[in-house]
Design an enzyme around this catalytic site. Structure first.
Site, PDB file in Angstrom:
ATOM      1  N   HIS A  84       0.822  -1.220   0.000  1.00 25.84           N
ATOM      2  CA  HIS A  84       0.000   0.000   0.000  1.00 25.84           C
ATOM      3  C   HIS A  84       0.849   1.260   0.000  1.00 25.84           C
ATOM      4  O   HIS A  84       0.334   2.334  -0.305  1.00 25.84           O
ATOM      5  CB  HIS A  84      -1.069  -0.024   1.112  1.00 25.84           C
ATOM      6  CG  HIS A  84      -0.597   0.231   2.500  1.00 25.84           C
ATOM      7  ND1 HIS A  84      -0.259  -0.774   3.383  1.00 25.84           N
ATOM      8  CD2 HIS A  84      -0.429   1.381   3.178  1.00 25.84           C
ATOM      9  CE1 HIS A  84       0.101  -0.246   4.545  1.00 25.84           C
ATOM     10  NE2 HIS A  84       0.001   1.066   4.446  1.00 25.84           N
ATOM     11  N   ASP A 219       1.125  -7.708   2.048  1.00 22.50           N
ATOM     12  CA  ASP A 219       1.255  -6.255   1.863  1.00 22.50           C
ATOM     13  C   ASP A 219       2.728  -5.834   1.723  1.00 22.50           C
ATOM     14  O   ASP A 219       3.299  -5.217   2.618  1.00 22.50           O
ATOM     15  CB  ASP A 219       0.596  -5.534   3.052  1.00 22.50           C
ATOM     16  CG  ASP A 219       0.277  -4.084   2.733  1.00 22.50           C
ATOM     17  OD1 ASP A 219       0.838  -3.551   1.759  1.00 22.50           O
ATOM     18  OD2 ASP A 219      -0.536  -3.484   3.460  1.00 22.50           O
ATOM     19  N   SER A 654       3.972   2.205   8.299  1.00 21.84           N
ATOM     20  CA  SER A 654       3.714   1.217   7.250  1.00 21.84           C
ATOM     21  C   SER A 654       4.995   0.911   6.488  1.00 21.84           C
ATOM     22  O   SER A 654       5.675   1.834   6.040  1.00 21.84           O
ATOM     23  CB  SER A 654       2.669   1.739   6.271  1.00 21.84           C
ATOM     24  OG  SER A 654       1.410   1.666   6.852  1.00 21.84           O
TER      25      SER A 654
HETATM   26  N1  ARG Z   1      -4.534   0.165   7.361  1.00 21.97           N
HETATM   27  C1  ARG Z   1      -3.263   0.151   6.700  1.00 21.97           C
HETATM   28  C2  ARG Z   1      -2.409   1.292   7.186  1.00 21.97           C
HETATM   29  O1  ARG Z   1      -2.873   2.353   7.457  1.00 21.97           O
HETATM   30  C3  ARG Z   1      -3.384   0.309   5.212  1.00 21.97           C
HETATM   31  C4  ARG Z   1      -3.987  -0.833   4.556  1.00 21.97           C
HETATM   32  C5  ARG Z   1      -4.252  -0.578   3.096  1.00 21.97           C
HETATM   33  N2  ARG Z   1      -5.291  -1.472   2.668  1.00 21.97           N
HETATM   34  C6  ARG Z   1      -6.537  -1.107   2.406  1.00 21.97           C
HETATM   35  N3  ARG Z   1      -7.422  -2.027   2.221  1.00 21.97           N
HETATM   36  N4  ARG Z   1      -6.901   0.160   2.310  1.00 21.97           N
HETATM   37  O2  ARG Z   1      -1.197   1.182   7.221  1.00 21.97           O
END
Ligand code: ARG
Length: 719
Positions: A84, A219, A654
């Site tokens: 992401h 991811d 992330s």
């Molecule tokens: N919740 C994750 C973060 O903020 C991002 C995940 C991205 N995936 C998604 N389905 N939007 O690091």
């Protein structure tokens, strides 16, 4: 009796370990924290964690793009980060014919790596500049202090970078303005896409599983940073060479057990752990639900169009994902804040503080002043969210707002021909960029809905004068909603979309032409209303909160010196290390969550053709053949896909490396769990978990699924 009591106290004391709360500045770990890390399982020396003179783990940790973390994993500048985090670059590299986002991509060799717009930053040094900044600020408060701070930060940064585009520096506040630190970075701007799994792996589970455990998402994405021939940071250049890093992380494929030590380096973006009960309440009552409600609508209309057409899906994918991410976050945050009565918890600390502050002139009014400040701002809080998330949530309105600089210039009597020509040329580029990302259908629906919602939710006296009267007068209808008709008119007649009108305008740019444009008229009606009536109220609110926050923190240091001395500053997108353990948990009564999940779990969630739970055919073949290679976890006789740890992280982390006690990479952090989504404002020491993708799954995806063993061969594997 007394004796028993005493021994109980002793036992409790002996078994007390620190909760895993804390995002520590690696340079300033302190002995107490380091010792606790060792007790939990760290096998490294302090200078292996952070050193000024030798290479250390900190040299392998980078800021990736605008808001993520990455890590160097080979002696040739190879970067691991999240899917992401690379998402936008992957979507930009894709076309409907070569759809790398959908199908995945791995460069067969370095010559096939794809140029991106991403730059990365390496931390060069940290310096305490508190005295310098505080001297510049003097005894000022409010707006004056805010302005002086910006000036002081600017001049320190300029002094350090000297305008060198490959150097960056920030001066950030710690403990709400009680300390200031300078961070200096080397900026590398040639970063290339090396590979990524298909989206069905990299975003498996989509928004349904986002922010939740169990989670089965691969991811990750792979990039490489290049330097010029002289070994210096540079822009993209065909004859650049892969970076020779100071340090890179070895990768362990040995696995781990429940309870094992885990350490995460990275760039947590922001927390506000000393937020007041007033702030928590404002989030619960107004800020969060208003944001969620507006994003609901934006997402719905975007999704409607993305479903219809693969080109639109590619065009909107990245923007959709980021809007959806914090839509679910803030919805979840509200639920957790309520569930654990965070307002009540904060009130308890505040009551203690108020008690302590009695008779201390500097501190005794802090909380009554907080209350007044929040009461004064509360009536306008919805307006503020509506501006940010609603009016500016229409890409057309956000884009046309940028014309106001042009209008100002055209209004200037002494504006030179050259200045105007330059502004027009910039405006042309901005328009091209806007049109590339613009989906008219969804935007038009968003505009109509947002205008309607604003009229319903914002009190009449706060609305732009005359705007709705004129809308209803000119677009009154019994066949169709006036809001829809109004939006249709804007989209039909704005020169943003009409090439010939636009060309006429740039050939002869006038204020009158700008002011006549229906999109510009709309956006400016709301912006002028905000600037004229609410922006100064908002600034006063923010500045006062900053002044009070600074005092509150100062008071806490005085009230509880021992405790505060061993504490960490709130996250502010500077490098931190957090440590804890791999750990299972009980999310609710009678439910147990294991600390890992597996490929079998991915397969069991599979729904053919689904938007979020589909899988590539090759994945299913490999799974059926149990072709796990060296990446197998012997205990599960399966591939471990994701795992959870107790580490304290937040957005910005992330892509962060999850590192074992020996300093080896075991996974990449990519999310937080739903039960602890209040983590920005209050850390939950029992329920907080970080969700990580296991590096063995990453390597399996690269090698077996992606057929790119040469990338794995670049790593230093610990088997
Ligand atoms: N919740 C994750 C973060 O903020 C991002 C995940 C991205 N995936 C998604 N389905 N939007 O690091």
């Amino acid at each position: 009796m007394k004796k028993i009591f005493l021994s109980i106290v002793l036992v409790v004391f002996m078994f007390r370990t620190y909760a895993d709360e804390g995002m520590w500045i690696p340079l300033l770990l302190g002995e107490q924290v380091y010792k606790d890390m060792v007790k939990k399982g760290l096998k490294l020396k302090p200078e292996q964690l952070y050193s000024m003179n030798h290479s250390s783990i900190k040299d392998a940790i980078i800021i990736f793009g605008g808001g993520c973390t990455g890590e160097i994993v080979s002696d040739q500048g190879l970067i691991f980060t999240n899917h992401h985090c690379g998402y936008d670059a992957i979507a930009n590299a894709s076309t409907v014919e070569h759809n790398y986002l959908r199908d995945g991509f791995f460069a067969a060799d370095k010559s096939k790596e794809i140029q991106s717009k991403i730059s990365v930053r390496f931390l060069n040094r940290i310096e305490d500049v508190t005295q310098k900044v505080l001297d510049a600020l003097g005894k000022t408060e409010g707006m004056e202090r805010a302005q002086k701070l910006i000036a002081a930060q600017g001049s320190i940064v300029k002094e350090v970078t000297g305008g060198d585009e490959f150097k960056a520096a920030v001066v950030v506040s710690m403990f709400k303005g009680n300390q200031y630190f300078l961070f200096v970075y080397d900026v590398y701007k040639d970063v290339r896409l090396v590979g990524n799994p298909p989206e069905s792996i990299g975003k498996f589970g989509g928004d349904t599983d986002n922010w939740e455990w169990p989670r089965h998402t691969g991811d990750f994405s792979v990039f490489r940073v290049y330097m010029n021939k002289d070994g210096k940071p540079s822009n993209y250049g065909a004859d650049n060479v892969p970076l020779k890093p100071k340090y890179f992380l070895p990768v362990s494929i040995k696995g781990f057990k429940d309870g094992d030590f885990s350490m995460i380096y990275g760039y947590p973006g922001g927390t506000n752990r000393y937020e007041t009960s007033y702030g928590v309440k404002l989030s619960i009552d107004i800020n969060n639900p208003t944001l969620v409600k507006l994003r609901d609508v934006r997402l719905k209309y975007m999704f409607d169009e993305m479903k219809k057409d693969p080109a639109t899906k590619l065009q909107l994918a990245s923007s959709y994902a980021s809007i959806a991410n914090y839509w679910k976050f803030y919805d979840g945050e509200t639920k957790q804040l309520l569930k654990y009565d965070i307002t009540g918890q904060k009130q308890k600390t505040e009551t203690e503080f108020i008690e302590w502050a009695k008779g201390k002139a500097e501190y005794e009014n802090i909380f009554s002043d907080y209350q007044k400040n929040y009461e004064a701002w509360r009536p306008y809080a919805t307006q503020a969210v509506y501006m940010r998330e609603g009016i500016m949530g229409s890409p057309l309105l956000a884009y046309t707002a940028s014309w106001s600089g042009l209008e100002q210039l055209l209004n200037k009597k002494d504006a030179s021909k050259e200045d105007i020509a330059k502004a027009i040329s910039n405006a042309k580029t901005a328009r091209e960029n806007f049109l590339k990302d613009e989906n008219k259908k969804s935007d038009q629906n968003i505009l109509a809905s947002v205008l309607m919602m604003y009229n319903t939710d914002i009190p009449k006296e706060q609305q732009p004068a005359g705007f709705y009267e004129s809308l209803f007068k000119n677009f009154n209808s019994i066949d169709e909603s006036p809001y829809k008709k109004y939006a249709a008119d804007v989209f039909e007649n704005t020169m943003a979309f009409d090439g010939s009108k636009w060309n006429d305008f740039v050939a002869n740019p006038t204020v009158a032409a700008l002011q006549a444009d229906p999109a510009y008229k709309t956006t400016m009606a709301f912006i002028k209303n905000w600037n004229g009536n609410y922006s100064s109220k908002n600034q006063a609110f923010v500045n006062k909160n900053n002044d009070l926050g600074r005092l509150f923190m100062k008071g806490l240091f005085e009230k509880e010196p021992a405790k505060m001395k061993g504490t960490y500053p709130d996250a502010n997108f500077t490098m931190r290390v957090s440590y804890g353990n791999v750990k299972s948990y009980k999310p609710k009564d009678a439910v147990f969550y294991d600390f890992v999940c597996t490929l079998s779990g991915v397969a069991s969630k599979y729904v053919a053709g689904d938007y979020e739970f589909d899988l590539p055919a090759k994945f299913l073949d490999l799974y059926k053949a149990k072709d796990f290679g060296d990446y197998i976890d012997k205990k599960y006789n399966d591939i471990v896909v994701c795992f959870i740890t107790t580490n304290d992280i937040t957005g910005g982390n992330s892509g962060s490396p999850v590192i074992n006690g020996n300093g080896e990479l075991i996974g990449l952090a990519f999310d937080g769990n739903y039960e602890a989504l209040s983590h920005k404002l209050a850390f939950d020491k029992d329920l907080n978990r970080t969700i990580c993708v296991d590096v063995r799954y990453v390597l399996w995806c690269i090698d077996k699924l992606g057929g790119a063993k040469h990338i794995v061969d670049e790593l230093k594997l610990v088997k």
